[in-house]
Design a protein around this motif. Structure first.
Motif, PDB file in Angstrom:
ATOM      1  N   ILE A   1     -33.758  55.060  -7.807  1.00 40.41           N
ATOM      2  CA  ILE A   1     -32.877  54.700  -8.935  1.00 40.41           C
ATOM      3  C   ILE A   1     -32.468  56.096  -9.453  1.00 40.41           C
ATOM      4  O   ILE A   1     -33.130  56.881  -9.747  1.00 40.41           O
ATOM      5  CB  ILE A   1     -33.238  53.628  -9.879  1.00 40.41           C
ATOM      6  N   TRP A   2     -30.827  56.284  -9.520  1.00 38.93           N
ATOM      7  CA  TRP A   2     -30.493  57.600 -10.035  1.00 38.93           C
ATOM      8  C   TRP A   2     -30.647  57.571 -11.582  1.00 38.93           C
ATOM      9  O   TRP A   2     -29.892  56.512 -12.023  1.00 38.93           O
ATOM     10  CB  TRP A   2     -29.341  57.791  -9.440  1.00 38.93           C
ATOM     11  N   TYR A   3     -30.787  58.587 -12.002  1.00 37.19           N
ATOM     12  CA  TYR A   3     -30.547  58.683 -13.497  1.00 37.19           C
ATOM     13  C   TYR A   3     -29.962  59.776 -14.009  1.00 37.19           C
ATOM     14  O   TYR A   3     -30.022  60.895 -13.265  1.00 37.19           O
ATOM     15  CB  TYR A   3     -32.026  58.581 -14.476  1.00 37.19           C
ATOM     16  N   TYR A   4     -28.988  59.922 -15.146  1.00 37.62           N
ATOM     17  CA  TYR A   4     -28.596  61.000 -15.781  1.00 37.62           C
ATOM     18  C   TYR A   4     -29.783  61.657 -16.723  1.00 37.62           C
ATOM     19  O   TYR A   4     -30.142  60.806 -17.367  1.00 37.62           O
ATOM     20  CB  TYR A   4     -27.296  60.718 -16.572  1.00 37.62           C
ATOM     21  N   VAL A   5     -29.951  62.841 -16.422  1.00 35.40           N
ATOM     22  CA  VAL A   5     -31.076  63.723 -17.342  1.00 35.40           C
ATOM     23  C   VAL A   5     -30.649  64.431 -18.460  1.00 35.40           C
ATOM     24  O   VAL A   5     -30.545  64.215 -19.531  1.00 35.40           O
ATOM     25  CB  VAL A   5     -31.875  64.302 -16.372  1.00 35.40           C
ATOM     26  N   ASP A   6     -29.484  65.234 -18.127  1.00 36.79           N
ATOM     27  CA  ASP A   6     -29.035  66.125 -19.257  1.00 36.79           C
ATOM     28  C   ASP A   6     -27.843  66.898 -18.770  1.00 36.79           C
ATOM     29  O   ASP A   6     -27.492  66.938 -17.493  1.00 36.79           O
ATOM     30  CB  ASP A   6     -29.976  67.397 -19.378  1.00 36.79           C
ATOM     31  N   GLY A   7     -26.962  67.365 -19.615  1.00 34.85           N
ATOM     32  CA  GLY A   7     -25.975  67.854 -19.195  1.00 34.85           C
ATOM     33  C   GLY A   7     -25.749  69.223 -20.131  1.00 34.85           C
ATOM     34  O   GLY A   7     -26.288  69.481 -21.189  1.00 34.85           O
ATOM     35  N   ARG A   8     -24.742  70.137 -19.395  1.00 36.09           N
ATOM     36  CA  ARG A   8     -24.377  71.341 -20.348  1.00 36.09           C
ATOM     37  C   ARG A   8     -23.096  71.397 -20.641  1.00 36.09           C
ATOM     38  O   ARG A   8     -22.386  71.366 -19.260  1.00 36.09           O
ATOM     39  CB  ARG A   8     -25.085  72.497 -19.503  1.00 36.09           C
ATOM     40  N   PHE A   9     -22.537  71.404 -21.571  1.00 35.99           N
ATOM     41  CA  PHE A   9     -21.009  71.573 -21.818  1.00 35.99           C
ATOM     42  C   PHE A   9     -20.617  73.087 -21.455  1.00 35.99           C
ATOM     43  O   PHE A   9     -21.142  73.851 -21.820  1.00 35.99           O
ATOM     44  CB  PHE A   9     -20.609  71.121 -23.141  1.00 35.99           C
ATOM     45  N   MET A  10     -19.454  73.275 -20.911  1.00 31.72           N
ATOM     46  CA  MET A  10     -18.845  74.422 -20.368  1.00 31.72           C
ATOM     47  C   MET A  10     -17.745  74.817 -21.069  1.00 31.72           C
ATOM     48  O   MET A  10     -16.992  73.964 -21.588  1.00 31.72           O
ATOM     49  CB  MET A  10     -18.811  74.298 -18.608  1.00 31.72           C
TER      50      MET A  10
END
Ligand code: ZN
Length: 126
Positions: A117-126
């Protein structure tokens, strides 16, 4: 009912793209597919899906209420995937806020697969 183009701009119909993933009939089979389905979840205000697909290690950083609010106040125009690897996606989400100002959310996101199962971990805004 006439089939609509998928919100995620894949070129496929919603029925053949993100809908089955959002309603639990299918699962995202890659980080990119998960990212696309999460964009479609914003466009269709499925905040429960956004929480479900956030990895448990970072889920506490997100509130379903805030996500719902954010998905509702904005109008989601289109998604552009800039660069994709097996576990990272750089994308631009084009949207309008409540004042109809055109804005771009540019993010570099990290994804993780666990037990298929795929999960979103984190994001960096650019
Ligand atoms: Zn889609």
């Amino acid at each position: 009912m006439k089939s609509i183009d998928c919100y995620c701009c894949s070129g496929k119909t919603f029925d053949n793209c993100c809908r089955p993933i959002l309603n639990g009939e299918g699962k995202a089979s890659s980080a990119e597919q998960l990212m696309r389905s999460r964009y479609s979840a914003f466009a269709t205000q499925k905040s429960d899906y956004l929480i479900e697909t956030t990895h448990f290690s970072t889920r506490k950083n997100h509130s379903e209420e805030d996500l719902l609010d954010w998905s509702r106040t904005n109008k989601w125009i289109k998604l552009e995937v800039i660069n994709a690897t097996a576990t990272t996606i750089e994308f631009k989400a084009f949207y309008e806020d409540e004042l109809k100002t055109a804005l771009i959310h540019h993010e570099f996101s990290i994804f993780k697969e666990e037990d298929k199962i795929w999960y979103y971990v984190d994001g960096r805004f650019m």
